[in-house]
Design a protein around this motif. Sequence first.
Motif, PDB file in Angstrom:
ATOM      1  N   ILE A 154       2.326  -6.174   0.172  1.00  0.00           N
ATOM      2  CA  ILE A 154       1.607  -5.196   0.875  1.00  0.00           C
ATOM      3  C   ILE A 154       0.138  -5.515   0.592  1.00  0.00           C
ATOM      4  O   ILE A 154      -0.877  -5.624   1.678  1.00  0.00           O
ATOM      5  CB  ILE A 154       1.461  -3.722   0.499  1.00  0.00           C
ATOM      6  CG1 ILE A 154       3.020  -3.114   0.618  1.00  0.00           C
ATOM      7  CG2 ILE A 154       0.559  -2.779   1.017  1.00  0.00           C
ATOM      8  CD1 ILE A 154       3.496  -1.858   0.152  1.00  0.00           C
ATOM      9  N   PHE A 155      -0.340  -5.892  -0.213  1.00  0.00           N
ATOM     10  CA  PHE A 155      -2.077  -6.249  -0.605  1.00  0.00           C
ATOM     11  C   PHE A 155      -2.262  -7.594   0.452  1.00  0.00           C
ATOM     12  O   PHE A 155      -3.041  -7.784   0.945  1.00  0.00           O
ATOM     13  CB  PHE A 155      -2.264  -6.562  -2.027  1.00  0.00           C
ATOM     14  CG  PHE A 155      -1.998  -5.405  -2.788  1.00  0.00           C
ATOM     15  CD1 PHE A 155      -2.207  -4.075  -2.400  1.00  0.00           C
ATOM     16  CD2 PHE A 155      -1.832  -5.432  -4.169  1.00  0.00           C
ATOM     17  CE1 PHE A 155      -2.126  -2.940  -3.125  1.00  0.00           C
ATOM     18  CE2 PHE A 155      -1.657  -4.468  -5.079  1.00  0.00           C
ATOM     19  CZ  PHE A 155      -1.913  -3.298  -4.610  1.00  0.00           C
ATOM     20  N   THR A 156      -1.336  -8.565   0.525  1.00  0.00           N
ATOM     21  CA  THR A 156      -1.443  -9.787   1.044  1.00  0.00           C
ATOM     22  C   THR A 156      -1.465  -9.488   2.459  1.00  0.00           C
ATOM     23  O   THR A 156      -2.317 -10.026   3.091  1.00  0.00           O
ATOM     24  CB  THR A 156      -0.265 -10.594   0.660  1.00  0.00           C
ATOM     25  OG1 THR A 156      -0.281 -11.097  -0.663  1.00  0.00           O
ATOM     26  CG2 THR A 156      -0.294 -11.919   1.720  1.00  0.00           C
ATOM     27  N   VAL A 192      -4.492   3.313  -5.245  1.00  0.00           N
ATOM     28  CA  VAL A 192      -3.241   4.001  -5.023  1.00  0.00           C
ATOM     29  C   VAL A 192      -2.116   3.460  -5.650  1.00  0.00           C
ATOM     30  O   VAL A 192      -1.290   4.348  -6.410  1.00  0.00           O
ATOM     31  CB  VAL A 192      -3.187   4.481  -3.458  1.00  0.00           C
ATOM     32  CG1 VAL A 192      -1.902   5.229  -3.345  1.00  0.00           C
ATOM     33  CG2 VAL A 192      -4.545   5.036  -3.042  1.00  0.00           C
ATOM     34  N   PHE A 193      -1.741   2.222  -5.374  1.00  0.00           N
ATOM     35  CA  PHE A 193      -0.444   1.651  -5.911  1.00  0.00           C
ATOM     36  C   PHE A 193      -0.386   1.324  -7.153  1.00  0.00           C
ATOM     37  O   PHE A 193       0.912   1.378  -7.721  1.00  0.00           O
ATOM     38  CB  PHE A 193      -0.147   0.436  -4.537  1.00  0.00           C
ATOM     39  CG  PHE A 193       0.587   0.723  -3.389  1.00  0.00           C
ATOM     40  CD1 PHE A 193       1.906   1.256  -3.305  1.00  0.00           C
ATOM     41  CD2 PHE A 193      -0.337   0.786  -2.407  1.00  0.00           C
ATOM     42  CE1 PHE A 193       2.367   1.568  -2.193  1.00  0.00           C
ATOM     43  CE2 PHE A 193       0.204   0.991  -1.252  1.00  0.00           C
ATOM     44  CZ  PHE A 193       1.521   1.363  -0.955  1.00  0.00           C
ATOM     45  N   LYS A 221     -11.805  -4.367   4.041  1.00  0.00           N
ATOM     46  CA  LYS A 221     -12.710  -4.379   2.836  1.00  0.00           C
ATOM     47  C   LYS A 221     -12.631  -2.845   2.102  1.00  0.00           C
ATOM     48  O   LYS A 221     -12.846  -3.036   0.807  1.00  0.00           O
ATOM     49  CB  LYS A 221     -14.082  -4.835   3.219  1.00  0.00           C
ATOM     50  CG  LYS A 221     -14.031  -6.009   3.647  1.00  0.00           C
ATOM     51  CD  LYS A 221     -15.635  -6.786   3.933  1.00  0.00           C
ATOM     52  CE  LYS A 221     -15.479  -8.146   4.318  1.00  0.00           C
ATOM     53  NZ  LYS A 221     -16.853  -8.626   4.742  1.00  0.00           N
ATOM     54  N   THR A 222     -12.287  -2.048   2.889  1.00  0.00           N
ATOM     55  CA  THR A 222     -12.269  -0.570   1.993  1.00  0.00           C
ATOM     56  C   THR A 222     -10.731  -0.244   1.735  1.00  0.00           C
ATOM     57  O   THR A 222     -10.497   0.185   0.787  1.00  0.00           O
ATOM     58  CB  THR A 222     -12.811   0.597   3.067  1.00  0.00           C
ATOM     59  OG1 THR A 222     -14.177   0.199   3.495  1.00  0.00           O
ATOM     60  CG2 THR A 222     -12.648   1.827   2.405  1.00  0.00           C
ATOM     61  N   ALA A 223      -9.814  -0.427   2.722  1.00  0.00           N
ATOM     62  CA  ALA A 223      -8.518  -0.289   2.730  1.00  0.00           C
ATOM     63  C   ALA A 223      -7.914  -1.197   1.513  1.00  0.00           C
ATOM     64  O   ALA A 223      -7.151  -0.632   0.555  1.00  0.00           O
ATOM     65  CB  ALA A 223      -7.896  -0.866   3.824  1.00  0.00           C
ATOM     66  N   LEU A 226      -7.166   4.078  10.455  1.00  0.00           N
ATOM     67  CA  LEU A 226      -6.927   2.730   9.216  1.00  0.00           C
ATOM     68  C   LEU A 226      -7.756   1.725   9.785  1.00  0.00           C
ATOM     69  O   LEU A 226      -8.245   1.077   8.982  1.00  0.00           O
ATOM     70  CB  LEU A 226      -5.440   2.519   9.159  1.00  0.00           C
ATOM     71  CG  LEU A 226      -4.677   3.497   8.087  1.00  0.00           C
ATOM     72  CD1 LEU A 226      -3.139   3.217   8.499  1.00  0.00           C
ATOM     73  CD2 LEU A 226      -4.995   3.807   6.977  1.00  0.00           C
ATOM     74  N   LYS A 227      -7.420   1.484  10.942  1.00  0.00           N
ATOM     75  CA  LYS A 227      -8.135   0.091  11.304  1.00  0.00           C
ATOM     76  C   LYS A 227      -9.966   0.505  11.440  1.00  0.00           C
ATOM     77  O   LYS A 227     -10.560  -0.495  11.224  1.00  0.00           O
ATOM     78  CB  LYS A 227      -8.129  -0.014  12.946  1.00  0.00           C
ATOM     79  CG  LYS A 227      -6.440  -0.476  13.200  1.00  0.00           C
ATOM     80  CD  LYS A 227      -6.050  -0.840  14.406  1.00  0.00           C
ATOM     81  CE  LYS A 227      -4.488  -1.102  14.840  1.00  0.00           C
ATOM     82  NZ  LYS A 227      -4.039  -1.271  15.932  1.00  0.00           N
TER      83      LYS A 227
END
Length: 154
Positions: free
Chosen positions: A29-31, A79-80, A70-72, A64-65
């Motif tokens: 997910i991070f990738t 969170v994860f 850079k924030t997400a 979300l977009k």
Amino acid sequence: PCFFPPFRLRFIHSEDYEGGFEISHVEQIFTSIESNYDQWATSFASAVVDNNDPPSVEKLAATLKRMGYKTALPLAKTVFLSDHRAILEKVTAPCTIIHTARDLVVPDSVPIFMQNKIKGPSTIEIIATTDGHFPQLTAHKLFLDVLDKVLIGH
């Protein structure tokens, strides 16, 4: 009363807890967030919001977009990778745990785990949705009905 959305406890499996994800999946997910954020935002919105409500899917994807990767990405990591399970044993107030009937992010085992760990009286309220991690977006009437029942007693 207190209200606990189950999505804030822990997302990653451990030996005594089913959180919904393996660490390898979370790393993917991070990738995805880092490499193709717009695609990830669209896919995530489609996965966690009822697809029978296209305006809500589109609204979440657009939100979300606008946030940008850079924030997400730091937010997703927070969170994860957070683990707040230890706080449950300190909760003595009456609690209502609100969960959806089909949440692709939080397994059904999480609210049960929460209820077993909370020291005060607790109940689980399941909102009958076809899909969704965010009932306040696509099942807001059902969500408000639960809040009304708990807060006002109807």
